[in-house]
Scaffold this active site. Structure first.
Site, PDB file in Angstrom:
ATOM      1  N   CYS A 274      -3.885   0.284  -2.956  1.00  0.00           N
ATOM      2  CA  CYS A 274      -4.449   0.649  -1.662  1.00  0.00           C
ATOM      3  C   CYS A 274      -3.658   1.796  -1.045  1.00  0.00           C
ATOM      4  O   CYS A 274      -2.493   2.011  -1.393  1.00  0.00           O
ATOM      5  CB  CYS A 274      -4.480  -0.550  -0.717  1.00  0.00           C
ATOM      6  SG  CYS A 274      -2.897  -1.394  -0.511  1.00  0.00           S
TER       7      CYS A 274
ATOM      8  N   CYS B 246       0.839  -1.195   0.000  1.00  0.00           N
ATOM      9  CA  CYS B 246       0.000   0.000   0.000  1.00  0.00           C
ATOM     10  C   CYS B 246       0.877   1.250   0.000  1.00  0.00           C
ATOM     11  O   CYS B 246       2.041   1.213   0.416  1.00  0.00           O
ATOM     12  CB  CYS B 246      -0.909   0.012   1.228  1.00  0.00           C
ATOM     13  SG  CYS B 246      -2.211  -1.245   1.196  1.00  0.00           S
TER      14      CYS B 246
END
Length: 331
Positions: free
Chosen positions: A222, A140
Site C-alpha cells: 500500500c 505502507c
C-alpha cells in the site's frame, strides 16, 4: 530464494562397460549414458597390474560423476527444523517482539506440506495452512521489490532503514537461503542427500513456498512502493521473474499510490537498459494500463554511492567524489 521460472530437465545416470586385459597396451574402457546409449559420458584407461592411490582417486571421482543425477542438487539443509524454529523465535523475540506466533505449530504445518508429497509435487496451495498460521500486516510506503539486484537491494534497505523486503517478513526470515524436499516415497521425512533442482520440476517445494510468500507480500502492498531492477542485463524486467510473474500481478492499484522504479546498472557497465529503453518500457506500459502512477530513475545517487563503497577505484566513483567535493567547497 528462487527468482526465475525454470524448465524441467530429465535426470540421467551412467553405467560402466569394462574391457579388461592383462597385456599392454592398456585397453580403452568407456562409460555410456543410459538415456542416450550412443553418447559417451567419458573415456578412461584402467590397469589391474599397478593399483595405486591415483587410480583409486580416479575410481572415486568417476563413481561420483556417473551416479550424480543431473537434475539434482544438494539435499535438505542440515538441521532444518532447528534452524527454522530458531529463526522463528529470533523473529518474535528480537525483530518483532509484539508478534504472537506459535513457532512449533508453524513448523508442523510446513513439515506436513512437504513430507507428505514427492519432491516435485508440492504445490503452492499445499502451504495454505502454514501461511494461515503466519498472518502479518506490513507498513505502507515501505515495501521494496527487486529482480536480479539481490545484494544491492539488501544493502540499500540496510542503509536507508526505511524499506521492508520479503526477507523481512516472518516467513522470509525463517526460510531465507534454505533448501528442503521430501523423500520420493511419501511420509518418509526430509531428503538430506539430494533434492531436485528448481529447473527439474514445476512444483518444486522451495519455489512453491516463495511463490506464495511473494504473492502475499505484493497483495498487502500500500502507498508508495519501490522496485530495483538491474540495468546491466537484457530483460531487466523479465516476464519469468518472480516480480513480473507473481508480484506485479498481485499489486492492487486501489491500494498502491505510486510505483517507484529504480534501474541500477553496474558501475563498470554494460549499460543496457534504462527508464527510456529496453524491457523497462514494457513494465511502464503495464503499470499505465493497470492504472498505477509511476516514476522511474536510472541515476539514484544513494545506489551509486553504495556501489562505490564496494568499488571505490571505479572511474565513475572518482568522478562522483570530485563533483561532491567541488559542491562542498562552493557551499
Amino acid at each position: 530464494m528462487p527468482r526465475e521460472d525454470a524448465h524441467p530437465t530429465q535426470p540421467g545416470y551412467c553405467i560402466y562397460v569394462w574391457e579388461e586385459k592383462w597385456t599392454s597396451p592398456l585397453p580403452e574402457s568407456r562409460v555410456h549414458d543410459t538415456n542416450s546409449p550412443s553418447q559417451e559420458c567419458m573415456t578412461f584407461r584402467k590397469t589391474l597390474l599397478v593399483p595405486d592411490v591415483t587410480s583409486m582417486a580416479i575410481w572415486f571421482i568417476i563413481v561420483l560423476f556417473c551416479t550424480y543425477d543431473v537434475g539434482a542438487e544438494m539435499g535438505t539443509t542440515p538441521n532444518l527444523k532447528q534452524i527454522v524454529i530458531g529463526r522463528c523465535f529470533d523473529y518474535i523475540t528480537l525483530v518483532s517482539p509484539t508478534s504472537r506466533y506459535d513457532c512449533e505449530a508453524i513448523w508442523r504445518e510446513f513439515e506436513e506440506a512437504v513430507v507428505r508429497r514427492s519432491p516435485c509435487n508440492v504445490k503452492v496451495k499445499d502451504y495454505k495452512r502454514m501461511f494461515r498460521s503466519t498472518p502479518q500486516s506490513l507498513p505502507c510506503d515501505r515495501l521494496l521489490f527487486w529482480s536480479k539486484t539481490r545484494d544491492l537491494m539488501h544493502s540499500y534497505a540496510a542503509v536507508t532503514r526505511r524499506f521492508w523486503t520479503l526477507e523481512d517478513t516472518l516467513v522470509g526470515y525463517m526460510f531465507n537461503d534454505l533448501v528442503w524436499c521430501g523423500q520420493q516415497e511419501k511420509d518418509r521425512g526430509f531428503d538430506f542427500n539430494s533434492c531436485p533442482e528448481w529447473s527439474a520440476c514445476v512444483n518444486h517445494p522451495v519455489y512453491s513456498l516463495w511463490r506464495r510468500a511473494s504473492q502475499n507480500f505484493a497483495e498487502v502492498a500500500c502507498g508508495n512502493i519501490t522496485v530495483l531492477l538491474n540495468g546491466s542485463i537484457e530483460n531487466a524486467f523479465n516476464r519469468k521473474s518472480m516480480f513480473a510473474s507473481v508480484e506485479l500481478g498481485s499489486l492492487n492499484p486501489r491500494m498502491v499510490d505510486h510505483v517507484n522504479i529504480k534501474v541500477v546498472p553496474n558501475l563498470e557497465g554494460p549499460f543496457i537498459e534504462s527508464c527510456s529503453q529496453g524491457s523497462i518500457i514494457n513494465l511502464i506500459k503495464i503499470l499505465q494500463d493497470r492504472g498505477f502512477h509511476w516514476t522511474c530513475t536510472d541515476n539514484d545517487l544513494t545506489l551509486i554511492m553504495l556501489q562505490c563503497i564496494q568499488n571505490p577505484l571505479q572511474f565513475s566513483c572518482q568522478t562522483c567524489s570530485n563533483s561532491l567535493l567541488k559542491r562542498e567547497r562552493t557551499t
